[in-house]
Design an enzyme around this catalytic site. Sequence first.
Site, PDB file in Angstrom:
ATOM      1  N   GLU A  82      73.452  75.075 -26.455  1.00  0.00           N
ATOM      2  CA  GLU A  82      73.058  74.782 -25.072  1.00  0.00           C
ATOM      3  C   GLU A  82      73.677  75.711 -24.053  1.00  0.00           C
ATOM      4  O   GLU A  82      73.196  75.810 -22.933  1.00  0.00           O
ATOM      5  CB  GLU A  82      73.390  73.322 -24.719  1.00  0.00           C
ATOM      6  N   SER A 124      67.237  63.668  -0.918  1.00  0.00           N
ATOM      7  CA  SER A 124      66.594  62.620  -0.118  1.00  0.00           C
ATOM      8  C   SER A 124      65.291  63.144   0.481  1.00  0.00           C
ATOM      9  O   SER A 124      64.319  62.390   0.628  1.00  0.00           O
ATOM     10  CB  SER A 124      67.534  62.082   0.967  1.00  0.00           C
ATOM     11  N   VAL A 145      68.406  68.189  -0.138  1.00  0.00           N
ATOM     12  CA  VAL A 145      67.209  68.355  -0.965  1.00  0.00           C
ATOM     13  C   VAL A 145      66.756  67.023  -1.571  1.00  0.00           C
ATOM     14  O   VAL A 145      65.574  66.680  -1.536  1.00  0.00           O
ATOM     15  CB  VAL A 145      67.493  69.322  -2.146  1.00  0.00           C
ATOM     16  N   CYS A 163      78.529  70.496 -32.527  1.00  0.00           N
ATOM     17  CA  CYS A 163      79.997  70.503 -32.509  1.00  0.00           C
ATOM     18  C   CYS A 163      80.553  69.165 -33.048  1.00  0.00           C
ATOM     19  O   CYS A 163      80.398  68.886 -34.219  1.00  0.00           O
ATOM     20  CB  CYS A 163      80.499  70.832 -31.104  1.00  0.00           C
ATOM     21  N   HIS A 212      77.661  75.904 -29.864  1.00  0.00           N
ATOM     22  CA  HIS A 212      76.967  75.208 -28.770  1.00  0.00           C
ATOM     23  C   HIS A 212      75.689  75.956 -28.380  1.00  0.00           C
ATOM     24  O   HIS A 212      75.737  76.859 -27.559  1.00  0.00           O
ATOM     25  CB  HIS A 212      77.886  75.109 -27.544  1.00  0.00           C
TER      26      HIS A 212
END
Length: 536
Positions: free
Chosen positions: A169, A226, A224, A79, A167
């Site tokens: 992605e 830590s 999750v 882009c 795009h």
Amino acid sequence: MQEKIIILDFGSQTTQLIGRRVRELNMYCEIVPYNKFPHDDPSVIGVILSGSPFSVYDEKAFKVDLSNIRGKYPILGICYGAQFMAYTNGGKVEPAGTREYGRAHLSTFDAQNPLLKDIRENSQVWMSHGDTITAIPDNFKIIASTQKVAIAAYQAVGEKLWGVQFHPEVFHSQDGTQLLKNFVVDICGGKQDWSAASFIESTVAQLKETLGNDRVILGLSGGVDSSVAAVLLNKAIGKNLTCIFVDHGMLRKNEFQNVMHDYECLGLNVIGVDASKKFFSELAGVTEPEKKRKIIGKGFIDVFDAEAQKITDAKWLAQGTIYPDCIESLSITGTTIKSHHNVGGLPEKMNLKLCEPLRLLFKDEVRRVGRELGMPEHLIKRHPFPGPGLAVRILGDITPEKVRILQDADDIFIQGLRDYKVKLQGEEARRVLAAGIPADMTNGEIEVSLYDQIWQAGAVLLSTVRSVGVMGDERTYEHPVALRAVTSTDAMTADWAHLPYDFMAKVSNDIINKVKGVNRVCYDISSKPPATIEWE
Ligand code: XMP
């Protein structure tokens, strides 16, 4: 040496997504601000230029000199990245007659071009641009067009330099992953050797070397990140790791006890501190959201610090910071909407060195690493939960009674989400499996809970509001509870989850019947932006 792709960030909302897609190809990559290319890093094998909120001819547009990059590495511009390279090499970029957002199809393309290998005819691509490239530089060639956009993709002749207007992605670009694979694997020569197992092996070795026999302290939150950081460190240095888990009294129902039990089963050395009295007394009468956050943030640091001081020989403070928290370029265009509390002020205060073993991972990668480390699914799939806990989900002042009411309502909601199973097929099923969520496929179908399908959920007590109801023969005058459930990939943007009506009916009924103090249940149907996920 871990080879990598560099993604130059020009401020697009999808830059992180490019990073995640490349990582999904088991190819390591790093996102750096557009003007901070690591020229001295020998492990770089290719470069991707992201999109941008700006037009190339805006005064504020981010500009960069690519002369030291071009010719040395393969380059793919996406882009704005594509427009920038076309524009700065003598091409023309103009505002599109109509801003083009959404679906388009590659009507013609050069199937022999290495970037477009195995892309299907008429493949759907996702456009999101206000500008369009209307002329390419002399030595560039067009390699793909859509019906509306003649220059949908180009290559500089004889060079490893490409640009795509769409795009690849985003999920809606059907062959986007294939295109990115063509670039990073075929064109850049990426070996695709980045995996949870390889990450664990190299990180544990590095941690052993860096930390040696030093003592490390880590603040656990039950979340999750830590928890995975703790298990990873435990694998590397065992009993030299001491974890501290502070209960500020505003956790979910039974959360403190349950999580402490999980940690003990994982063999972690954990000190649990019940500091709820301190927090309730400091918060008494406080109604302003930012003030609540500040009190909890400071209180947390005080309690943590007091505990940590007892470990006199500690040299390091470990944190579960993950990649999206570290990407410096997020601040290029970002603004702070709410202050998020973390233990960021602690290392200086305590004179400790900082250890962040997950700082290179995206959230889904953290979960994969957790699974590879053998952690239980319920810990790994846990939804994000804000540091200040239920305090930012109770409007107005906070009392232990209000927390109790909210905990009960929240527990019914969350349990309900866990118990309600949905069957998924096709693309939806594929997406769940690709995210690493374990589910058995039978007759092309998988079964997952609503809980696993959504990013985050919780109840909010609207304790500044009262409404009239009737229960049996009695009039009630009590508080409503708002339920919030969102889908998201990174909490930066979120949409409200479209929960089934029969589920909502049951949860509403259960909450009103079982939770004394609540006589009405609402469902929050706001997306972020313009709302935020938490109410305060
Ligand atoms: P908002 O409400 O800003 O939330 O849309 C985005 C994500 O951040 C979480 N959140 C926090 N996490 N400390 C945290 O550790 C905080 O103070 C905090 N406030 C919000 C929120 O739950 C969501 O996942």
